[in-house]
Scaffold this active site. Structure first.
Site, PDB file in Angstrom:
ATOM      1  N   LYS A 177       0.282  -1.190   0.233  1.00  0.00           N
ATOM      2  CA  LYS A 177       0.092  -0.344   0.159  1.00  0.00           C
ATOM      3  C   LYS A 177       0.908   1.366  -0.210  1.00  0.00           C
ATOM      4  O   LYS A 177       0.792   1.928   0.570  1.00  0.00           O
ATOM      5  CB  LYS A 177      -0.822  -0.074   1.117  1.00  0.00           C
ATOM      6  N   CYS A 178       1.929   1.443  -1.089  1.00  0.00           N
ATOM      7  CA  CYS A 178       3.078   2.222  -0.920  1.00  0.00           C
ATOM      8  C   CYS A 178       3.014   3.556  -1.824  1.00  0.00           C
ATOM      9  O   CYS A 178       2.097   2.107  -3.135  1.00  0.00           O
ATOM     10  CB  CYS A 178       4.298   1.800  -0.830  1.00  0.00           C
ATOM     11  N   GLY A 179       3.161   4.174  -2.173  1.00  0.00           N
ATOM     12  CA  GLY A 179       2.921   5.146  -3.537  1.00  0.00           C
ATOM     13  C   GLY A 179       4.237   4.185  -4.858  1.00  0.00           C
ATOM     14  O   GLY A 179       3.969   5.060  -5.377  1.00  0.00           O
TER      15      GLY A 179
ATOM     16  N   THR B 173       4.850   1.421  -4.323  1.00  0.00           N
ATOM     17  CA  THR B 173       4.447  -0.246  -5.166  1.00  0.00           C
ATOM     18  C   THR B 173       4.335  -1.187  -6.793  1.00  0.00           C
ATOM     19  O   THR B 173       5.162  -1.593  -6.656  1.00  0.00           O
ATOM     20  CB  THR B 173       3.548  -0.066  -3.743  1.00  0.00           C
TER      21      THR B 173
END
EC number: 1.11.1.9
Length: 173
Positions: free
Chosen positions: A45-47, A49
């Site tokens: 859930k990371c920018g 990813t």
């Protein structure tokens, strides 16, 4: 840096570590002797990813037959961006990004309870700001001999290090 610098790590090679896969089964990293590894702390859930997982899969497919392996370690230490179980993180990587490389059990990469393999990696290649990992998708390139070649920050795209991977693959043991 403090007391947990290289003096607390006695292992000389990544091949001396045992880790757990996403189902909890022990994996002896000596099985990767003679292979070039890219060790990455991942999050779903990371920018970063989408771009990182896509490019890691591309790199793995391109170089796996030459002895290259991506080792993905889910980590929830950065704004809780890997909130699920280890198995859910593995499923996410394999389903959404067609990852065919190993996705291990969730680990901590910083602090007193950091996974021993990450203590080793950081002690061998601290960044200019110290050994602490700053964010998801920090990458460590490890040679066939189990030694850390280089460390790349979050903003370094996996595809941008292809030349380093090729150089490591070309080296004799």
């Amino acid at each position: 840096m403090g007391a947990s610098s290289s003096s607390s790590v006695s292992e000389k090679s990544i091949h001396q570590f045992t880790v757990k896969d996403s189902s909890g089964k022990e994996v002896d990293l000596s099985v990767y002797q003679g292979k070039v590894l890219l060790v990455v702390n991942v999050a779903s859930k990371c920018g970063f990813t989408e771009s990182n997982y896509t490019q890691l899969t591309e790199l793995y497919r391109k170089y796996k037959d030459q002895g290259f392996v991506v080792l993905a370690f889910p980590c929830n230490q950065f704004l809780s961006q890997e909130p699920g179980t280890s198995e859910e993180a593995h499923q996410f990587a394999c389903t959404r990004f067609k990852a065919e490389y190993p996705v291990f059990q969730k680990v901590r990469v910083n602090g007193q309870n950091a996974a021993p393999v990450y203590k080793f990696l950081k002690s061998k290649k601290p960044s200019f700001l110290g050994s602490r990992i700053k964010w998801n998708f920090t990458k460590f390139l490890v040679g066939k001999d189990g030694q850390v070649i280089d460390r790349y920050g979050t903003t370094v795209s996996p595809l941008s290090i292809q030349k380093d991977i090729e150089k490591a693959l070309a080296q004799e043991l």
